[in-house]
Structure formats: structure tokens, C-alpha cells
Design a protein around this motif. Structure first.
Motif, PDB file in Angstrom:
ATOM      1  N   ASP A 197       1.175  -1.808  -1.444  1.00  0.00           N
ATOM      2  CA  ASP A 197       1.756  -0.680  -0.879  1.00  0.00           C
ATOM      3  C   ASP A 197       0.911   0.418  -1.355  1.00  0.00           C
ATOM      4  O   ASP A 197       1.005   1.223  -0.435  1.00  0.00           O
ATOM      5  CB  ASP A 197       3.095  -0.732  -1.521  1.00  0.00           C
ATOM      6  N   SER A 198       0.421   0.690  -2.344  1.00  0.00           N
ATOM      7  CA  SER A 198      -0.337   1.864  -2.568  1.00  0.00           C
ATOM      8  C   SER A 198      -1.422   2.107  -1.661  1.00  0.00           C
ATOM      9  O   SER A 198      -1.934   3.243  -1.682  1.00  0.00           O
ATOM     10  CB  SER A 198      -0.777   1.853  -3.968  1.00  0.00           C
ATOM     11  N   ALA A 199      -1.911   1.121  -0.737  1.00  0.00           N
ATOM     12  CA  ALA A 199      -2.934   1.276  -0.276  1.00  0.00           C
ATOM     13  C   ALA A 199      -2.884   1.666   1.277  1.00  0.00           C
ATOM     14  O   ALA A 199      -3.677   1.715   2.090  1.00  0.00           O
ATOM     15  CB  ALA A 199      -4.105  -0.071  -0.371  1.00  0.00           C
ATOM     16  N   LYS A 200      -1.497   0.911   1.659  1.00  0.00           N
ATOM     17  CA  LYS A 200      -1.363   0.848   2.943  1.00  0.00           C
ATOM     18  C   LYS A 200      -1.160   2.130   3.690  1.00  0.00           C
ATOM     19  O   LYS A 200      -0.910   3.051   3.163  1.00  0.00           O
ATOM     20  CB  LYS A 200       0.121   0.080   3.010  1.00  0.00           C
ATOM     21  N   GLY A 201      -1.879   2.259   5.003  1.00  0.00           N
ATOM     22  CA  GLY A 201      -2.023   3.259   5.752  1.00  0.00           C
ATOM     23  C   GLY A 201      -3.265   4.248   5.196  1.00  0.00           C
ATOM     24  O   GLY A 201      -3.321   5.525   5.892  1.00  0.00           O
ATOM     25  N   ARG A 202      -3.709   4.193   4.162  1.00  0.00           N
ATOM     26  CA  ARG A 202      -4.736   4.994   3.514  1.00  0.00           C
ATOM     27  C   ARG A 202      -6.116   4.311   3.370  1.00  0.00           C
ATOM     28  O   ARG A 202      -7.287   4.764   3.721  1.00  0.00           O
ATOM     29  CB  ARG A 202      -4.264   5.819   2.264  1.00  0.00           C
ATOM     30  N   PHE A 203      -6.058   3.186   2.891  1.00  0.00           N
ATOM     31  CA  PHE A 203      -7.095   2.265   2.726  1.00  0.00           C
ATOM     32  C   PHE A 203      -7.457   1.201   3.850  1.00  0.00           C
ATOM     33  O   PHE A 203      -6.455   0.460   4.375  1.00  0.00           O
ATOM     34  CB  PHE A 203      -7.165   1.700   1.301  1.00  0.00           C
ATOM     35  N   THR A 204      -8.794   1.097   4.048  1.00  0.00           N
ATOM     36  CA  THR A 204      -9.073   0.021   4.973  1.00  0.00           C
ATOM     37  C   THR A 204     -10.141  -0.917   4.472  1.00  0.00           C
ATOM     38  O   THR A 204     -11.157  -0.268   3.966  1.00  0.00           O
ATOM     39  CB  THR A 204      -9.533   0.422   6.492  1.00  0.00           C
ATOM     40  N   ASN A 206      -9.005   6.647   2.404  1.00  0.00           N
ATOM     41  CA  ASN A 206      -8.877   8.111   2.854  1.00  0.00           C
ATOM     42  C   ASN A 206      -7.691   8.685   2.334  1.00  0.00           C
ATOM     43  O   ASN A 206      -6.963   8.106   1.718  1.00  0.00           O
ATOM     44  CB  ASN A 206      -8.772   7.886   4.233  1.00  0.00           C
ATOM     45  N   SER A 207      -7.138   9.931   2.500  1.00  0.00           N
ATOM     46  CA  SER A 207      -6.351  10.606   2.072  1.00  0.00           C
ATOM     47  C   SER A 207      -5.874  10.409   0.344  1.00  0.00           C
ATOM     48  O   SER A 207      -4.919  10.174  -0.114  1.00  0.00           O
ATOM     49  CB  SER A 207      -4.855  10.299   2.585  1.00  0.00           C
ATOM     50  N   LEU A 208      -7.043  10.632  -0.282  1.00  0.00           N
ATOM     51  CA  LEU A 208      -7.049  10.128  -1.595  1.00  0.00           C
ATOM     52  C   LEU A 208      -6.148  11.114  -2.689  1.00  0.00           C
ATOM     53  O   LEU A 208      -6.082  12.279  -2.075  1.00  0.00           O
ATOM     54  CB  LEU A 208      -8.536  10.207  -2.155  1.00  0.00           C
ATOM     55  N   LYS A 209      -5.757  10.506  -3.417  1.00  0.00           N
ATOM     56  CA  LYS A 209      -4.688  11.167  -4.381  1.00  0.00           C
ATOM     57  C   LYS A 209      -5.232  11.198  -5.779  1.00  0.00           C
ATOM     58  O   LYS A 209      -6.161   9.994  -6.082  1.00  0.00           O
ATOM     59  CB  LYS A 209      -3.174  10.503  -4.338  1.00  0.00           C
TER      60      LYS A 209
END
Length: 126
Positions: A62-69, A84-87
């Protein structure tokens, strides 16, 4: 002998991007999966994403969905993790790992892995 070599870690600002690579070699079968895990100081190792070699199926925490590929370059025997969109909470040591068989549909646990590469540090500043 299976060998995994992670690369691409570094420092990024919040909202920025990094791409990790995992060069894999030594597999005696085409049926395996490559995964990325991460471990922050004082925390358990966490599964991030997985890709199956046979059909390219993927799994994302869940922590990677939508940001990591996660992707696989078969010609280079390398699995990439585009982040992407790193936090700041993405800051951790990232490890690539491998297991025989495909990715599971519903979880990614470190104790299922058969092989591990050395980690690469990712630091995200706020």
C-alpha cells in the motif's frame, strides 16, 4: 549461484524521484520473482514491490501504490524500481531479493525470500 546487486540509492528531496536497479544473475530456471524490501532504523524489514519473471505480474505494498513502479529489463537482467513523489518516510535501506516462483497476490514477506542482495541507502529530505 544467484547473485543480486542493488544500485541507484542516494539523496532526494520530498516530492522528487529516484530509480533503483537490481542486477540479477545465476538463475537456473525462468520461474522466479524479484522483490524490493526496505528497512528504516528501528523498524522491521518491509516488502515494497515484486515482479514475476514469467509473466511480469506485479505486487505493490500500500505504501508504494501510485508512487512506485517496478519493471524488468530482460535484456539487461535488471529489475528497476522507479520511485516518484518521494516522502521522508521512504527513507530506508532498500534491498532486492529473489524467490523461486511468482509473486504472491496478497503479501510480500521477507521470510519467503531465497536470496538477498546488499542494500542501498535512500534518504529523502523534507
Amino acid at each position: 549461484e544467484v547473485q543480486l546487486q542493488a544500485s541507484g540509492g542516494g539523496l532526494a528531496q520530498a516530492g522528487g524521484s529516484l530509480r533503483l536497479g537490481c542486477a540479477a544473475s545465476g538463475f537456473t530456471s525462468d520461474d522466479y520473482a524479484i522483490s524490493w524490501f526496505r528497512q528504516a532504523p528501528g523498524k522491521e524489514r518491509e516488502g515494497v514491490s515484486c515482479i514475476s519473471s514469467m509473466d511480469g505480474s506485479t505486487y505493490y505494498a500500500d505504501s508504494a501504490k501510485g508512487r512506485f513502479t517496478i519493471s524488468n529489463d530482460n535484456a539487461k537482467n535488471t529489475v528497476y524500481l522507479q520511485m516518484n513523489s518521494l516522502k521522508p518516510e521512504d527513507t530506508a535501506v532498500y534491498y532486492c531479493a529473489a524467490e523461486w516462483g511468482p509473486c504472491r497476490d496478497d503479501d510480500l514477506d521477507y521470510y519467503d525470500m531465497d536470496y538477498w542482495g546488499k542494500g542501498t541507502q535512500v534518504t529523502v529530505s523534507s
